[in-house]
Motif scaffolding. Structure first.
Motif, PDB file in Angstrom:
ATOM      1  N   PHE A  99      38.838 -29.548 -28.014  1.00 36.49           N
ATOM      2  CA  PHE A  99      38.640 -27.985 -28.930  1.00 36.49           C
ATOM      3  C   PHE A  99      39.164 -27.289 -27.755  1.00 36.49           C
ATOM      4  CE2 PHE A  99      36.158 -30.446 -31.636  1.00 36.49           C
ATOM      5  CZ  PHE A  99      36.288 -30.005 -32.945  1.00 36.49           C
ATOM      6  N   LEU A 100      39.801 -26.093 -28.142  1.00 34.14           N
ATOM      7  CA  LEU A 100      39.983 -25.053 -27.150  1.00 34.14           C
ATOM      8  C   LEU A 100      39.082 -23.926 -27.552  1.00 34.14           C
ATOM      9  CD1 LEU A 100      43.893 -24.561 -26.788  1.00 34.14           C
ATOM     10  CD2 LEU A 100      42.299 -26.038 -25.284  1.00 34.14           C
ATOM     11  N   VAL A 101      38.444 -23.251 -26.558  1.00 36.61           N
ATOM     12  CA  VAL A 101      37.528 -22.093 -26.874  1.00 36.61           C
ATOM     13  C   VAL A 101      38.056 -20.754 -26.119  1.00 36.61           C
ATOM     14  CG1 VAL A 101      35.537 -23.359 -27.510  1.00 36.61           C
ATOM     15  CG2 VAL A 101      35.748 -22.601 -25.404  1.00 36.61           C
ATOM     16  N   SER A 102      37.533 -19.585 -26.532  1.00 38.72           N
ATOM     17  CA  SER A 102      37.796 -18.489 -25.644  1.00 38.72           C
ATOM     18  C   SER A 102      36.638 -17.976 -25.021  1.00 38.72           C
ATOM     19  CB  SER A 102      38.344 -17.268 -26.763  1.00 38.72           C
ATOM     20  OG  SER A 102      37.379 -16.804 -27.701  1.00 38.72           O
ATOM     21  N   SER A 103      36.571 -16.966 -24.450  1.00 42.09           N
ATOM     22  CA  SER A 103      35.488 -16.259 -23.709  1.00 42.09           C
ATOM     23  C   SER A 103      35.142 -14.818 -23.417  1.00 42.09           C
ATOM     24  CB  SER A 103      35.261 -17.049 -22.335  1.00 42.09           C
ATOM     25  OG  SER A 103      34.353 -16.476 -21.424  1.00 42.09           O
ATOM     26  N   LEU A 104      34.255 -14.352 -24.047  1.00 39.98           N
ATOM     27  CA  LEU A 104      33.795 -13.070 -24.043  1.00 39.98           C
ATOM     28  C   LEU A 104      33.800 -12.474 -22.462  1.00 39.98           C
ATOM     29  CD1 LEU A 104      33.478 -12.719 -27.069  1.00 39.98           C
ATOM     30  CD2 LEU A 104      31.692 -11.044 -26.565  1.00 39.98           C
ATOM     31  N   TYR A 105      33.241 -13.189 -21.597  1.00 38.28           N
ATOM     32  CA  TYR A 105      32.724 -12.820 -20.481  1.00 38.28           C
ATOM     33  C   TYR A 105      33.911 -13.090 -19.471  1.00 38.28           C
ATOM     34  CZ  TYR A 105      30.690 -11.341 -15.881  1.00 38.28           C
ATOM     35  OH  TYR A 105      30.543 -10.751 -14.831  1.00 38.28           O
ATOM     36  N   PHE A 106      34.375 -14.259 -19.222  1.00 32.44           N
ATOM     37  CA  PHE A 106      35.633 -14.692 -18.593  1.00 32.44           C
ATOM     38  C   PHE A 106      36.923 -14.434 -18.775  1.00 32.44           C
ATOM     39  CE2 PHE A 106      32.307 -17.918 -17.478  1.00 32.44           C
ATOM     40  CZ  PHE A 106      31.827 -17.510 -16.276  1.00 32.44           C
ATOM     41  N   GLY A 107      37.316 -14.215 -19.966  1.00 32.44           N
ATOM     42  CA  GLY A 107      38.676 -13.733 -20.192  1.00 32.44           C
ATOM     43  C   GLY A 107      39.603 -14.666 -20.291  1.00 32.44           C
ATOM     44  N   GLY A 108      39.249 -16.151 -20.567  1.00 32.38           N
ATOM     45  CA  GLY A 108      40.423 -17.065 -20.490  1.00 32.38           C
ATOM     46  C   GLY A 108      40.462 -17.883 -21.801  1.00 32.38           C
ATOM     47  N   ILE A 109      40.964 -19.142 -21.662  1.00 28.85           N
ATOM     48  CA  ILE A 109      41.064 -20.108 -22.677  1.00 28.85           C
ATOM     49  C   ILE A 109      40.690 -21.326 -21.929  1.00 28.85           C
ATOM     50  CG2 ILE A 109      42.287 -21.550 -24.365  1.00 28.85           C
ATOM     51  CD1 ILE A 109      44.195 -19.108 -24.608  1.00 28.85           C
ATOM     52  N   TYR A 110      39.629 -21.987 -22.549  1.00 30.06           N
ATOM     53  CA  TYR A 110      39.051 -23.238 -21.905  1.00 30.06           C
ATOM     54  C   TYR A 110      39.054 -24.655 -22.801  1.00 30.06           C
ATOM     55  CZ  TYR A 110      37.332 -19.657 -19.047  1.00 30.06           C
ATOM     56  OH  TYR A 110      37.578 -18.510 -18.393  1.00 30.06           O
ATOM     57  N   ARG A 111      39.141 -25.635 -22.220  1.00 25.59           N
ATOM     58  CA  ARG A 111      39.273 -26.994 -22.696  1.00 25.59           C
ATOM     59  C   ARG A 111      37.916 -27.650 -23.092  1.00 25.59           C
ATOM     60  NH1 ARG A 111      43.756 -30.132 -19.618  1.00 25.59           N
ATOM     61  NH2 ARG A 111      43.127 -31.886 -20.933  1.00 25.59           N
ATOM     62  N   VAL A 112      37.629 -28.149 -24.234  1.00 25.73           N
ATOM     63  CA  VAL A 112      36.315 -28.728 -24.379  1.00 25.73           C
ATOM     64  C   VAL A 112      36.692 -30.239 -24.700  1.00 25.73           C
ATOM     65  CG1 VAL A 112      34.040 -28.642 -25.304  1.00 25.73           C
ATOM     66  CG2 VAL A 112      35.027 -26.420 -24.540  1.00 25.73           C
ATOM     67  N   SER A 113      36.173 -31.096 -24.115  1.00 22.92           N
ATOM     68  CA  SER A 113      36.237 -32.682 -24.704  1.00 22.92           C
ATOM     69  C   SER A 113      35.372 -32.820 -25.639  1.00 22.92           C
ATOM     70  CB  SER A 113      36.367 -33.521 -23.562  1.00 22.92           C
ATOM     71  OG  SER A 113      35.087 -33.779 -22.991  1.00 22.92           O
TER      72      SER A 113
END
Length: 376
Positions: A99-113
């Protein structure tokens, strides 16, 4: 998603000029956040049965698939840990089976296995807070909404409530492809790019939650306003999640009163409210499931009188002139924001944004839950 805006010092409080309901609890300042580069998480995946996840369609949100019996083969819950990440958007990446998720605080896109490990895909200093995201695998792109609600580590007084940007990146590498500023396309006192969907030709459609407008962004051409309507107006957060239907229209959710709209792409001025059999206040992100039904995540409006806190499945027999709830799953107060389709399974994001907006920090654990509906 619902918002309670903080000051530039990232102290949670009600944003008076937007007349958003709710009260700050405790009045304490938010504690310091970690670096914007999440470390590998110590998350876990809780499996309901053996076997690997099935490969999902390239664009589950783009069109409803043909109805077929749903299978439950994936993990019932994926827990991932990162200090105050506060994800808001989610998508399933079939190229990596994660999955990919966004972030309100960090402002990036992150991969979640599927095991709950987390690592960054996109780190870009231009991103303040990231919200809805969509994968356009046919063109190897990931698109994400960038805005500033005053709660990110890069928030600033001159950008707070004034950013509506669509950021586009290479799905494989995370390299930037295009940043599209949408604010100048429509006059308004406030702007908030909330969600994005992509049609078959690659055109992106984007909601602005603080101005009554839907944007259109072609693959290579100039962006413009698809439509604007008085029906989109209201107090607080208005237009939110949206999906594309292959018959040539969008279904768009309005957060504060839980209404849905059918917006024709052939005649964008043709905006019709979908007749529903129940109200869905806090209506957030949506996705088509494997049966061609619409799955909608609805959370609790902070300070509001109605608490939805559920994922609902909607069915229509008349081309989405009307719809009825055919399944539901209560989530409790976890601020479920949106959904993603993975094969026959639908997953929702337990974002815990209620903790962020009421200053109940830190939050270390977040989760992605498989939806198991109770028939209505």
């Amino acid at each position: 998603m619902m918002i309670l805006l903080g000051s530039s010092s990232v102290e949670t409080e009600c944003f008076d000029t937007m007349a958003i309901l709710g009260h700050h609890e405790g009045g304490s300042q938010m504690p310091a956040f970690h670096s914007s580069t999440p470390r590998k998480a110590l998350g876990t995946a809780l499996f309901a049965g053996a076997g690997l996840l099935l490969a999902g369609p390239a664009n589950a949100e783009t069109q409803p698939p043909e109805a077929e019996p749903a299978l439950s083969s994936g993990p019932s819950e994926i827990v991932f840990e990162e200090h105050n990440l506060f994800p808001e958007g989610i998508a399933y990446d079939q190229t990596r089976n994660e999955f990919l998720v966004s972030s309100l605080y960090f402002g990036g896109i992150y991969r979640v296995s599927l095991e709950g490990d987390i690592q960054p895909l996109v780190e870009d200093e231009r991103l303040i807070s990231t919200f809805g995201l969509h994968l356009d695998t046919e063109r190897n792109r990931v698109l994400v909404c960038n805005s500033d609600l005053g709660v990110g580590e890069r928030t600033a007084e001159d950008t707070k409530m004034q950013v509506a940007e669509l950021a586009i990146y290479d799905l494989a590498t995370g390299e930037p492809l295009r940043h599209v500023d949408l604010t100048a396309l429509h006059e308004g006192t406030a702007h908030f790019c909330n969600d994005v969907i992509v049609g078959p030709d690659g055109t992106a459609y984007v909601t602005n939650s603080l101005s009554p407008v839907i944007y259109r962004v072609p693959v290579d051409g100039e962006p413009d306003v698809l439509t604007t309507s008085e029906l989109f107006e209201g107090e607080g957060v208005n237009l939110n999640g949206l999906v594309y239907h292959p018959d040539g229209y969008l279904i768009v959710a309005k957060y504060n009163d839980g209404t849905l709209f059918r917006v024709s792409l052939d005649d964008p001025s043709d905006v019709r409210q979908v007749e529903l059999d129940r109200t869905l206040e806090g209506a957030d992100g949506m996705v088509w499931d494997s049966q061609g039904k619409l799955v909608l995540a609805a959370n609790s409006i902070i300070g509001g009188e109605v608490s939805t806190d559920a994922v609902v499945q909607l069915s229509s027999e008349d081309g989405w002139q009307s719809a009825h709830v055919s399944g539901s799953m209560d989530t409790g107060a976890v601020f479920v924001t949106t959904a993603a389709q993975q094969g026959d399974d639908t997953y929702v994001l337990y974002a815990r944004l209620d903790q962020l907006f009421t200053g109940k920090l830190p939050v270390e654990r977040f989760s992605i839950r498989r939806v198991d509906f109770e028939a209505q």
